[in-house]
Enzyme design. Structure first.
Site, short mmCIF file in Angstrom:
data_model
loop_
_atom_site.label_atom_id
_atom_site.label_comp_id
_atom_site.label_asym_id
_atom_site.label_seq_id
_atom_site.Cartn_x
_atom_site.Cartn_y
_atom_site.Cartn_z
N HIS A 194 -0.83 -10.51 2.31
CA HIS A 194 -1.43 -9.51 3.20
C HIS A 194 -1.26 -9.92 4.67
CE1 HIS A 194 -5.27 -7.32 4.64
NE2 HIS A 194 -4.37 -6.40 4.40
N HIS A 212 -2.59 -4.76 13.93
CA HIS A 212 -3.56 -4.09 13.07
C HIS A 212 -4.52 -3.22 13.88
CE1 HIS A 212 -7.27 -3.63 10.70
NE2 HIS A 212 -6.47 -3.66 9.64
O1 G3P Z 1 -2.13 -2.09 3.02
C1 G3P Z 1 -3.31 -2.58 2.51
C2 G3P Z 1 -4.25 -3.05 3.56
O2 G3P Z 1 -3.58 -3.77 4.53
C3 G3P Z 1 -5.02 -1.92 4.18
O3 G3P Z 1 -6.02 -2.33 5.03
O4 G3P Z 1 -6.98 -2.72 7.26
O5 G3P Z 1 -5.88 -4.59 6.06
O6 G3P Z 1 -4.51 -2.76 7.00
P1 G3P Z 1 -5.83 -3.14 6.40
MG MG Z 2 -2.52 -3.34 6.30
#
Ligand code: G3P
Ligand code: MG
Length: 243
Positions: A10, A52
């Site tokens: 992630h 982000h």
């Molecule tokens: O793509 C999954 C996840 O990354 C979505 O949430 O806020 O971490 O971008 P966020």
């Molecule tokens: Mg994400």
């Protein structure tokens, strides 16, 4: 059959490195990961960059935000020092730099299109166009995702051949018609709001199912038993890439 990796780092390297940087991708590699999720939005002058949050303050210092800052300035900004001293000087990368890094290291990409509000269509189109332009023979086919239906629809118009997954926090009642409208291949959701029954419905409807952000092996096994195909994780040190 899910044609993509099942375990995904992630934001590049999870919580082991400053999110959405090349150093994070390198960290993922160091832990054996060859699959990555990251977030992309547009600079003031329409250049996709990894970030982000639309506003500065958390991962980069200063006032203002991505949509009101030129790419030239953004790409000079330090996106590493908030995390630790050892990452001082790590810059905000452009999407192009990251695609090239991933191609060089054979890393599969889940590109989360994360438009600044008001720039949904443009972000979807520009990211799709650049992905097409940068694609090289033999590189793994990426998967787009977004919480923004509009951004994904725009990506679809520009690049129908690039697969799409629609992202939800909580899955709404009309999920099926939304996926159908986008000709999406997958539903991406917060594992905390998924139930075995819902997972079964999504799988029976023929869609891939990807969850974020799964941070223990126990939970990963549990949702896998429900039929979840893939997940992204912040804990690349606790969950091996071949889990
Ligand atoms: O793509 C999954 C996840 O990354 C979505 O949430 O806020 O971490 O971008 P966020
Ligand atoms: Mg994400």
């Amino acid at each position: 059959m899910w044609p993509y990796p099942k375990v995904i780092a992630h934001r590049g390297g999870g919580t082991l490195a400053p999110e959405n940087t090349i150093a994070a991708m390198q960290c993922g590699l160091d832990f054996g990961y060859r699959a990555v999720e990251f977030d992309v939005m547009l600079s003031m002058d329409g250049v996709p960059v990894l970030m982000h949050d639309p506003l500065f303050g958390r991962t980069v210092r200063g006032e203002g935000g991505v949509a009101t800052t030129s790419a030239a300035r953004l790409l000079e900004m330090d996106a590493g020092s908030w995390y630790s001293e050892s990452f001082i000087g790590e810059k905000v990368p452009s999407y192009e730099q990251v695609v090239r890094f991933c191609q060089q290291h054979d890393i599969w990409m889940n590109v989360e299109i994360k438009p600044v509000p008001g720039f949904e269509q443009e972000t979807g189109r520009v990211v799709a166009q650049l992905t097409q332009a940068l694609h090289v023979e033999g590189a793994p086919a990426p998967l787009f995702s977004s919480f923004s239906f509009e951004a994904l629809a725009s990506a679809q118009k520009q690049a129908p051949e690039i697969a799409r997954g629609l992202l939800f926090d909580e899955i709404p009642a009309d999920w099926l018609s939304r996926l159908q409208q986008l000709a999406a291949v997958a539903l991406h959701c917060n594992h905390k709001h998924l139930s075995p029954a819902l997972a079964q419905q999504i799988k029976q409807a023929g869609y891939g199912l990807l969850c974020y952000t799964v941070n223990t092996p126990e939970r990963a096994l549990e949702i896998r038993n429900w039929g979840v195909d893939a997940f992204c994780t912040d804990k690349i040190n606790l969950i091996p890439a071949d889990f």
